[in-house]
Design a protein around this motif. Structure first.
Motif, PDB file in Angstrom:
ATOM      1  N   ALA A 168      -8.421   0.244   8.584  1.00  0.00           N
ATOM      2  CA  ALA A 168      -7.754   1.051   7.556  1.00  0.00           C
ATOM      3  C   ALA A 168      -6.901   2.139   8.182  1.00  0.00           C
ATOM      4  O   ALA A 168      -5.791   2.438   7.705  1.00  0.00           O
ATOM      5  CB  ALA A 168      -8.803   1.651   6.627  1.00  0.00           C
ATOM      6  N   ALA A 169      -7.399   2.753   9.249  1.00  0.00           N
ATOM      7  CA  ALA A 169      -6.632   3.811   9.947  1.00  0.00           C
ATOM      8  C   ALA A 169      -5.360   3.239  10.546  1.00  0.00           C
ATOM      9  O   ALA A 169      -4.288   3.886  10.506  1.00  0.00           O
ATOM     10  CB  ALA A 169      -7.505   4.455  11.012  1.00  0.00           C
ATOM     11  N   TRP A 183      -2.846   2.741   7.781  1.00  0.00           N
ATOM     12  CA  TRP A 183      -2.312   4.023   7.325  1.00  0.00           C
ATOM     13  C   TRP A 183      -1.302   4.584   8.350  1.00  0.00           C
ATOM     14  O   TRP A 183      -0.226   5.061   7.966  1.00  0.00           O
ATOM     15  CB  TRP A 183      -3.444   5.010   7.124  1.00  0.00           C
ATOM     16  N   GLY A 189       2.042   2.711   8.331  1.00  0.00           N
ATOM     17  CA  GLY A 189       2.890   2.944   7.171  1.00  0.00           C
ATOM     18  C   GLY A 189       3.759   4.133   7.260  1.00  0.00           C
ATOM     19  O   GLY A 189       4.793   4.240   6.598  1.00  0.00           O
ATOM     20  N   TYR A 245       6.750  -1.503   7.109  1.00  0.00           N
ATOM     21  CA  TYR A 245       6.078  -0.427   7.842  1.00  0.00           C
ATOM     22  C   TYR A 245       7.047   0.267   8.792  1.00  0.00           C
ATOM     23  O   TYR A 245       7.925  -0.363   9.396  1.00  0.00           O
ATOM     24  CB  TYR A 245       4.888  -0.991   8.629  1.00  0.00           C
ATOM     25  N   LEU A 286       0.820  -1.218   0.000  1.00  0.00           N
ATOM     26  CA  LEU A 286       0.000   0.000   0.000  1.00  0.00           C
ATOM     27  C   LEU A 286       0.852   1.265   0.000  1.00  0.00           C
ATOM     28  O   LEU A 286       0.439   2.314  -0.509  1.00  0.00           O
ATOM     29  CB  LEU A 286      -0.923   0.005   1.222  1.00  0.00           C
ATOM     30  N   HIS A 287       2.050   1.157   0.563  1.00  0.00           N
ATOM     31  CA  HIS A 287       2.908   2.333   0.660  1.00  0.00           C
ATOM     32  C   HIS A 287       3.625   2.627  -0.649  1.00  0.00           C
ATOM     33  O   HIS A 287       4.276   3.678  -0.779  1.00  0.00           O
ATOM     34  CB  HIS A 287       3.952   2.119   1.761  1.00  0.00           C
TER      35      HIS A 287
END
Length: 474
Positions: free
Chosen positions: A467-468, A471, A474, A416, A211-212
């Motif tokens: 999801a938070a 995020w 990351g 991460y 995702l990052h």
């Protein structure tokens, strides 16, 4: 309207919002798939012979057919006026007699007998002989009935088409025009199960480890894969509904589905199924890697096998459902070219096995009629309830264990900057899966847990928290 004239009532499309020939064909495919190979030989013997062969093999419950209430009322009013009412149909007499016996509102039955197909001009001849030279009225629903209306004293048209009513009025007196309600776009979308496309979000799961560092090509391919799977899944949902007409009509909620209720016809459903499947394959062929097409074809074969066979085998069915969910994850990897993590596959198998068992638990905890239907259609029995409960809860707990081990994997941690925050996912996920089963045990769960989760605010909140956490980590 002359009260002394006989009223002849058509069956397919008129008295019922379906066609017994189409339903018999579907029943044959469902019960005896290999017998479908005999169709050309039966057809060579004539249409009446074909209908007789299908009727003798069909498993059609005439008590649950989608009868048109406005037509039933018209017939009952005619009988109240002292008129003789006869069921006149091109369907086989075996099925027509069952319908007449169930409704108990007809004074006689004219139908195909295995040698003579009672359609069009032949139906008119049979009615003229039965009426013995007296005037009669005919209730029908399609242009082919114009041949009958020309010889009738009056016509009753059952159709949404004003044009057909005008054509009938041009050849005889029009007594009534019964217009069934039009089918809205919303009902077509429901037949496609567009709300079930939520399941296809799983194609994005292989993107989670990166995702990052996403690029637009990966996101684009995942998005196309989402739509391709949605189209293919919708085609299979349509096929499933067509094959399950009889059982759906005995279910307190499923009987209102567009195909079971007769709102959308069987031929239309078959065209929808073929069109959606073709669109999915074309989209995949033009925009996605060949590997994705391979996975999509595996999904097509597996889900079709499920529709015809696997879903009627206890335990095998829930493993099949879990496999169909997991295939979506594999499709996401094939579409994007990202590696398919063993952890993600293991997690998918356990969580979707748990949700599939929750679906069966809810169905097996229903009314006596629903439990009986489960025994007939899915081969589950009331004594299986504790096993389904224990296995489902255990699979849910195992999925949480796999998730925790995955979050402790060194390769995962290296992606991460604040990996400790990922552990927020564990209690949130555990709470969510336990709540799903609590709802199931209390009888408060929709029979599809995925649909329930999409509409449940607590599930949405859990998704936002997860999801938070991703995020922030990351």
């Amino acid at each position: 309207m002359a009260s002394s004239s006989t009223l002849y009532v058509d069956l397919d499309g008129s008295l019922i919002a379906t066609d017994l020939l189409h339903e018999s064909l579907l029943s044959l495919v469902r019960v005896e798939p290999l017998a479908f190979l005999h169709l050309p030989r039966w057809l060579m013997q004539g249409k009446a012979a074909l209908k007789r062969e299908l009727a003798s093999r069909a498993e059609i419950d005439v008590t649950t057919l989608p009868y048109r209430p406005e037509v039933l009322k018209f017939v009952q009013d005619a009988r109240a006026d002292g008129r003789r009412v006869v069921l006149a149909t091109a369907s086989d007499s075996g099925l027509a007699l069952k319908v007449a016996e169930h409704l108990d509102i007809f004074d006689g039955v004219l139908a195909s007998d295995g040698e003579h197909n009672l359609g069009g001009a032949r139906k008119l001849e049979a009615m003229q002989v039965d009426a013995a030279g007296k005037d009669f009225s005919y209730l029908g629903d399609r242009p082919v009935d114009l041949a009958v209306w020309r010889g009738a004293e009056s016509a009753v048209v059952v159709s949404r088409s004003d044009g057909l009513a005008r054509r009938a009025a041009s050849v005889t007196r029009l007594d009534a025009h019964i217009k069934p309600a039009a089918v809205s776009l919303k009902r077509y979308l429901y037949a496609l199960r567009v709300h079930q496309w939520l399941k296809n979000v799983l194609v994005f799961l292989p993107l989670m480890p990166v995702l990052h560092a996403l690029d637009w090509r990966v996101v684009f391919h995942a998005g196309v894969a989402f739509f391709a799977f949605g189209l293919m899944a919708s085609s299979i949902y349509v096929l499933n509904d067509l094959l399950d007409l009889s059982s759906d009509r005995r279910h307190k909620r499923k009987r209102f589905r567009p195909f079971a209720s007769g709102e959308i016809s069987v031929p239309t459903g078959l065209w929808m199924c073929a069109g959606l499947c073709s669109a999915s394959l074309l989209l995949s062929l033009l925009l996605l890697p060949p590997m994705f097409m391979g996975v999509l074809l595996i999904y097509l074969v597996l889900t079709t096998t499920y529709s015809f066979y696997l879903k009627r085998r206890a335990i095998v069915d829930v493993f099949s459902l879990a496999g169909l969910y997991t295939v979506r994850v594999a499709a996401g990897a094939a579409a994007t070219g990202l590696p398919l993590s063993f952890w993600i596959l293991s997690f998918s198998l356990f969580i979707f096995l748990s949700l599939a068992l929750a679906k069966r638990y809810v169905e097996l905890s229903g009314t006596p009629a629903e439990v009986y239907q489960m025994t007939q259609d899915r081969n589950y029995h009331p004594v299986d309830l504790p096993l389904v409960l224990c296995a489902g809860v255990a699979a849910g707990q195992m999925s949480a264990l796999v998730l925790s081990l995955y979050l402790n994997d060194q390769q995962m941690l290296a992606r991460y900057s604040n990996p400790a925050l990922l552990w927020i996912l564990i209690p949130v996920f555990l709470f969510w899966i336990m709540r799903i089963w609590l709802k199931a045990v209390r009888g408060a769960l929709h029979d599809d847990p995925v649909v329930f989760a999409a509409r449940d605010w607590v599930s949405r909140l859990a998704l936002v928290i997860g999801a938070a956490a991703l995020w922030a980590a990351g």
